[in-house]
Write a protein that holds these residues in place. Structure first.
Motif, short mmCIF file in Angstrom:
data_model
loop_
_atom_site.label_atom_id
_atom_site.label_comp_id
_atom_site.label_asym_id
_atom_site.label_seq_id
_atom_site.Cartn_x
_atom_site.Cartn_y
_atom_site.Cartn_z
N PRO A 22 -15.06 37.70 -11.80
CA PRO A 22 -16.18 36.97 -12.41
C PRO A 22 -16.27 37.09 -13.92
O PRO A 22 -17.02 36.35 -14.56
N PHE A 23 -15.50 38.01 -14.51
CA PHE A 23 -15.64 38.31 -15.93
C PHE A 23 -14.52 37.75 -16.79
O PHE A 23 -14.47 38.01 -17.99
N GLY A 24 -13.61 37.01 -16.22
CA GLY A 24 -12.50 36.43 -16.97
C GLY A 24 -11.37 36.07 -16.04
O GLY A 24 -11.57 35.85 -14.86
N THR A 25 -10.19 36.02 -16.57
CA THR A 25 -8.99 35.72 -15.79
C THR A 25 -8.24 37.02 -15.54
O THR A 25 -7.91 37.74 -16.47
N VAL A 26 -8.02 37.32 -14.28
CA VAL A 26 -7.29 38.53 -13.91
C VAL A 26 -5.89 38.13 -13.47
O VAL A 26 -5.71 37.30 -12.59
N GLN A 27 -4.91 38.71 -14.11
CA GLN A 27 -3.51 38.55 -13.71
C GLN A 27 -3.13 39.87 -13.04
O GLN A 27 -3.29 40.94 -13.65
N ARG A 28 -2.65 39.80 -11.81
CA ARG A 28 -2.33 41.03 -11.09
C ARG A 28 -1.03 40.88 -10.33
O ARG A 28 -0.73 39.84 -9.78
N LEU A 29 -0.29 41.96 -10.31
CA LEU A 29 0.89 42.08 -9.47
C LEU A 29 0.83 43.47 -8.85
O LEU A 29 0.97 44.48 -9.55
N GLY A 30 0.56 43.53 -7.57
CA GLY A 30 0.44 44.81 -6.89
C GLY A 30 -0.67 45.63 -7.48
O GLY A 30 -1.82 45.20 -7.53
N MET A 32 -0.85 46.61 -10.65
CA MET A 32 -0.96 46.37 -12.09
C MET A 32 -1.84 45.15 -12.30
O MET A 32 -1.68 44.14 -11.63
N ALA A 33 -2.79 45.25 -13.25
CA ALA A 33 -3.70 44.14 -13.50
C ALA A 33 -4.09 44.09 -14.96
O ALA A 33 -4.12 45.12 -15.64
N THR A 34 -4.39 42.89 -15.42
CA THR A 34 -4.89 42.67 -16.77
C THR A 34 -6.07 41.72 -16.69
O THR A 34 -5.99 40.70 -16.00
N LEU A 35 -7.15 42.07 -17.37
CA LEU A 35 -8.30 41.19 -17.49
C LEU A 35 -8.23 40.49 -18.84
O LEU A 35 -8.24 41.15 -19.89
N PHE A 36 -8.13 39.18 -18.82
CA PHE A 36 -8.14 38.39 -20.04
C PHE A 36 -9.53 37.81 -20.21
O PHE A 36 -10.11 37.28 -19.25
N CYS A 37 -10.08 37.90 -21.40
CA CYS A 37 -11.41 37.36 -21.68
C CYS A 37 -11.29 35.87 -21.97
O CYS A 37 -11.36 35.42 -23.12
N ARG A 38 -11.08 35.13 -20.91
CA ARG A 38 -11.02 33.66 -20.97
C ARG A 38 -11.17 33.12 -19.56
O ARG A 38 -10.95 33.85 -18.59
N ASP A 39 -11.54 31.86 -19.44
CA ASP A 39 -11.77 31.27 -18.13
C ASP A 39 -10.54 30.56 -17.57
O ASP A 39 -10.44 30.36 -16.38
N ALA A 40 -9.63 30.17 -18.43
CA ALA A 40 -8.45 29.42 -17.99
C ALA A 40 -7.33 30.37 -17.55
O ALA A 40 -7.29 31.52 -17.97
N PRO A 41 -6.42 29.88 -16.73
CA PRO A 41 -5.28 30.71 -16.31
C PRO A 41 -4.43 31.15 -17.50
O PRO A 41 -4.39 30.47 -18.53
N VAL A 42 -3.78 32.27 -17.36
CA VAL A 42 -2.87 32.78 -18.38
C VAL A 42 -1.47 32.76 -17.78
O VAL A 42 -1.16 33.54 -16.89
N ARG A 43 -0.65 31.84 -18.28
CA ARG A 43 0.70 31.68 -17.74
C ARG A 43 1.78 31.89 -18.79
O ARG A 43 2.96 31.87 -18.49
N SER A 44 1.33 32.09 -20.03
CA SER A 44 2.29 32.25 -21.13
C SER A 44 1.66 33.05 -22.25
O SER A 44 0.44 33.28 -22.26
#
Length: 104
Positions: A22-30, A32-44
């Protein structure tokens, strides 16, 4: 690593991802995770640099003040380990939520 341990790390990573979503975009693999402070997907990298790094920096300092040690940059990832139980994960999610609630 035994399959049961991998499965448990996956469960813990998914729990963190779900709580942070709910707080941004989370990229996770297993685990490992990163919270990005943005609403759109992070692909690059180009997507990642459009994130609000100032807000993430303030979040990092807030978490540090709560005794929660996480990646100091949203260009790094958090590592969930078997030392992080549900209580620690929930405490992290609550602290992140408290930060974003304070912005309103």
């Amino acid at each position: 690593m035994e399959a049961a341990l991998r499965k448990e790390l996956e469960r813990r990573g998914a729990r963190l991802e779900e709580g942070l979503a709910p707080f941004g975009t989370v990229q996770r693999l297993g685990a490992m995770a990163t919270l990005f402070c943005r609403d759109a997907p992070v692909r690059s990298y180009e997507d990642a640099v459009l994130s609000d790094t100032g807000r993430y920096g303030a979040l990092f300092r807030h978490l540090l003040g709560q005794g929660i040690y996480t990646a100091p940059s949203q260009f790094e990832c958090m590592f969930v380990s078997l030392a992080h139980g549900d209580a620690e994960i929930d405490r992290t999610i609550d602290a992140v939520g408290g930060f974003f609630d304070s912005l309103d």
